[in-house]
Design a protein around this motif. Structure first.
Motif, PDB file in Angstrom:
ATOM      1  N   GLU A   4     -35.231  80.380 -78.026  1.00 55.71           N
ATOM      2  CA  GLU A   4     -36.639  80.101 -78.302  1.00 55.71           C
ATOM      3  C   GLU A   4     -36.874  79.896 -79.802  1.00 55.71           C
ATOM      4  O   GLU A   4     -37.558  78.952 -80.212  1.00 55.71           O
ATOM      5  N   ASN A  43     -34.985  76.725 -80.879  1.00 59.19           N
ATOM      6  CA  ASN A  43     -35.259  75.569 -80.028  1.00 59.19           C
ATOM      7  C   ASN A  43     -33.981  74.806 -79.680  1.00 59.19           C
ATOM      8  O   ASN A  43     -33.918  73.582 -79.783  1.00 59.19           O
ATOM      9  N   ARG A  87     -30.684  74.689 -76.691  1.00 56.78           N
ATOM     10  CA  ARG A  87     -30.357  75.188 -75.357  1.00 56.78           C
ATOM     11  C   ARG A  87     -28.930  75.712 -75.295  1.00 56.78           C
ATOM     12  O   ARG A  87     -28.491  76.203 -74.275  1.00 56.78           O
ATOM     13  N   GLN A  98     -36.861  74.097 -72.880  1.00 56.50           N
ATOM     14  CA  GLN A  98     -37.764  74.734 -73.850  1.00 56.50           C
ATOM     15  C   GLN A  98     -38.939  75.407 -73.136  1.00 56.50           C
ATOM     16  O   GLN A  98     -39.336  76.523 -73.478  1.00 56.50           O
TER      17      GLN A  98
END
Lengths: 156, 167
Positions: A102, A105, A107, B152
């Protein structure tokens, strides 16, 4: 224990870690793309002589480079690595993976041991697999399938 | 003569197949949240869509301009595919000069797994876990596109659910 407590207390080592695609900073982007295709992964890690991660090359970086200049394939990947990548230790809690993704940002999250040496890769897929283990019914629906199963991996 | 109280199988008396179904219960607050919230609780908009005839070059520019990883590909308002960073990596990057003017439907991931808007959030996460899809489109009952769940957005949703469970 349920998912809530597990995420806060279980260590990253309980996630299914993916094997790291190691690249040399001297490699061309073309070579890295070929390596990623063979590994069916969207992220490669440049490591130094001590096996410590020093940069990441991701498919998101590739997208931006291609859009700007398709001739970028012959560039050295060293010029396009990101050094601001998220990482966690094997002993960190699984919640830390979520926080790392998070905050940065990204993955993909690099996993290192207590000496900072790279031991694996996790991220969204590893986290989703861990969460899904707590919903065997939903997983069963997906495996049996009310909808078709894709012939090819995404994609997304 | 048959007893009036006894169902006659020959008459096809309705038997509810779910009469003995017990919905799952969850003691864990996070599991309960993921099961009870529908997938629409995860942010799914905005989303970007293109037609099947959009060129690869235009699709790439759209991805880059919007700084997103996945485009929904639609035909007559229906979802027919997705075109993502992984498609770029696997099918386009090295071949770009030859394929840039070709339509995106030749390179997209066809018939992606999607979830219905009434599915649980846990269902969307399970799609990601089982099928390896990172982006999961959401459709309504008529299979019109509602939105897309991205990594996200899932991360943000999970964070919020964890915080909610902790409070």
């Amino acid at each position: 224990m349920g998912l809530f407590e597990n995420m806060r207390t279980a260590p990253v080592s309980e996630l299914t870690l993916r094997e790291v695609v190691r690249i040399s900073p001297d490699a061309s982007i073309r070579d890295v793309v070929n390596t990623l295709r063979a590994a069916e992964l969207g992220c490669a890690v440049a490591v130094d002589d001590d096996n410590k991660p020093c940069g990441l090359f991701t498919e998101a970086i590739l997208r931006m480079l291609l859009a700007k200049d398709p001739a970028c394939l012959d560039d050295q990947v060293a010029d396009h690595l990101t050094t601001a990548f998220p990482w966690v230790k094997l002993t960190d809690s699984i919640e830390m993976v979520l926080d790392a993704m998070e905050t940065k940002n990204f993955r993909f999250v690099v996993v290192v041991d207590e000496n900072g040496k790279i031991t694996g890769l996790t991220g969204q897929k590893g986290l989703m697999e861990y969460v899904a283990e707590h919903f065997p019914g939903e997983v069963m629906v997906q495996r049996i399938g009310t909808k078709h199963y894709p012939e090819q991996r995404e994609g997304a | 003569m048959a007893d009036s109280q006894t169902p006659d199988p020959g008459k096809g008396e309705f038997q509810d197949p779910l009469e003995n179904y017990d919905p799952p219960t969850f003691d864990d607050p996070l599991e309960r949240g993921l099961h009870e919230e529908t997938v629409t609780a995860i942010q799914s908009q905005p989303y970007a869509a293109i037609s099947t005839e959009t060129s690869v070059a235009d699709a790439l520019q759209k991805l880059a301009a919007q700084e997103i990883s996945c485009l929904l590909v639609e035909q007559d308002g229906k979802l027919v595919g997705v075109f993502s960073d992984r498609d770029l990596l696997n099918k386009v990057a090295l071949e770009y000069a030859d394929v840039k003017n070709r339509p995106v439907h030749e390179f997209m991931t066809q018939q992606p797994i999607y979830v219905d808007e009434t599915d649980s959030a846990a269902a969307a996460l399970s799609v990601m876990a089982v099928s390896g899809y990172r982006h999961v489109p959401i459709v309504d009952l008529e299979e019109n596109i509602i939105g897309i769940v991205s990594p996200q957005r899932v991360t943000k949703f999970l964070r919020a659910q964890l915080d909610k469970a902790a409070s």
